[in-house]
Design an enzyme around this catalytic site. Structure first.
Site, PDB file in Angstrom:
ATOM      1  N   ARG A  58      21.110  -1.088  -3.735  1.00 15.29           N
ATOM      2  CA  ARG A  58      20.805   0.418  -3.938  1.00 15.29           C
ATOM      3  C   ARG A  58      22.168   1.273  -3.377  1.00 15.29           C
ATOM      4  O   ARG A  58      22.322   0.754  -2.003  1.00 15.29           O
ATOM      5  CB  ARG A  58      20.189   0.254  -2.390  1.00 15.29           C
ATOM      6  N   CYS A  77       6.163   8.509  -5.156  1.00  6.61           N
ATOM      7  CA  CYS A  77       7.494   7.248  -5.959  1.00  6.61           C
ATOM      8  C   CYS A  77       7.112   6.811  -3.990  1.00  6.61           C
ATOM      9  O   CYS A  77       7.472   5.972  -3.612  1.00  6.61           O
ATOM     10  CB  CYS A  77       8.725   7.408  -6.308  1.00  6.61           C
TER      11      CYS A  77
END
Length: 330
Positions: free
Chosen positions: A117, A279
């Site tokens: 990430r 999200c």
């Protein structure tokens, strides 16, 4: 013939990196979702133990904090019998205390797969170039493909199929939108995008999305009016207006996004069966409580599906597993 097609798709997915949905065709995306639904059925609904990743380990590199990506990957990999290893910037500083090339080669000898990430998408491409194990994009500035897998599974579960649905994106032209733009047309889903002027999606991604839309015969529209985007749409989607690293722009962004909050009024012009996705994490300026906590909001099923879809993806990349449930309808 059907069995041959399935094994051909499985062979194409095994050992492959997952940096962007741009690189995956409709069959491959559907197969990942089928495996995800199968694991959810076996583990959640039938309480089975399915140790498909026993003896395997994943290195999780997190330059940015996260609730869903960390929890879904860590719990998911463990549920499948594998060992997750979480690395913060204190443990690993890509390209700072060790070159990204060296990190990629070291991790290739210590783990079976990497989820990273990162701030910059180029960090992922660099890792992928030098690693001999698959790299999964856990989010970058350009794309967030694992989020889209969860969204697609959530919509498939809710509507029974995806083809012919219209999704309206109302908000910032960001990495989540980019990933929708690289995948929806392949599954026969129309996309309407409303962003304030100056917040449009990336020009290269837009060009690619227009080609996909033409190729698959879907509608793709770019607008500045949220109500126009919502009109007759089945799915209303938004995301944060201020991403990590943009905090100093907050004041200006809130002003520029005035009128973009999703409310029941936005929903009043949508299709009768409209639903809402986000999200997360969510701020009230993006969507009001009435919509967010209503039965039309699928956000908590969507968040849970982050786990089942990352598990499905990892199983596709690392094993030869064939799902036991019938193929999903798309």
């Amino acid at each position: 013939i059907e069995r041959e097609r399935v094994s051909h798709t499985m062979a194409r997915l095994k050992g492959r990196s997952f940096l962007t949905l741009k690189d995956f065709n409709a069959e491959e995306i559907k197969h990942i979702l089928w495996v995800s639904a199968d694991l959810k059925n076996r583990i959640k609904h039938r309480s089975e133990y399915v140790p498909l990743l026993q003896g395997k380990s994943i290195a999780m590199i997190f330059e940015k904090r996260s609730t869903r990506t960390r929890m879904s990957t860590e719990t998911g990999f463990s549920l499948l019998g594998g060992h997750p290893c979480f690395l913060t910037p204190q443990d690993i500083h890509l390209g700072v205390n060790e070159s990204t090339t060296d990190t990629a080669r070291v991790l290739s000898g210590l783990a079976d797969i990497v989820l990273a990430r990162v701030y910059s998408h180029s960090s992922l491409e660099h890792l992928d170039k030098d690693a001999s194990i698959p790299i999964i994009n856990g989010l970058s500035d350009l794309y967030h493909p694992i989020q889209i897998l969860a969204d697609l599974l959530t919509l498939q579960e809710h509507y029974g199929s995806l083809k012919g649905l219209t999704l309206a994106w109302i908000g910032d032209g960001n990495n989540v939108l980019h990933s929708f733009m690289m995948s929806l047309a392949k599954l026969g889903v129309n996309l309407k995008v409303a962003t304030p002027k100056g917040y449009e999606p990336d020009a290269n991604v837009t060009q690619e999305a227009q080609l996909l839309s033409k190729q698959f015969g879907t509608k793709l529209q770019f607008l500045t009016d949220p109500m126009e985007a919502a009109r007759d749409s089945n799915v209303l989607v938004t995301d944060t207006w201020v991403s990590m690293g943009q905090e100093e722009e907050k004041k200006r962004r809130l002003k520029d996004f005035h009128g973009y909050q999703i409310t029941m009024q936005t929903g009043s012009v949508a299709a009768p069966d409209w639903t809402f996705l986000h999200c997360l994490p969510r701020k009230a300026e993006e969507v009001d409580d009435e919509v967010f906590y209503s039965p039309r909001s699928l956000v908590f099923a969507e968040a849970e599906n982050r786990k089942w879809t990352i598990m499905g993806l990892m199983v596709c990349i690392l094993t030869d597993y064939t799902p036991q449930i019938p193929k999903l309808k798309f």
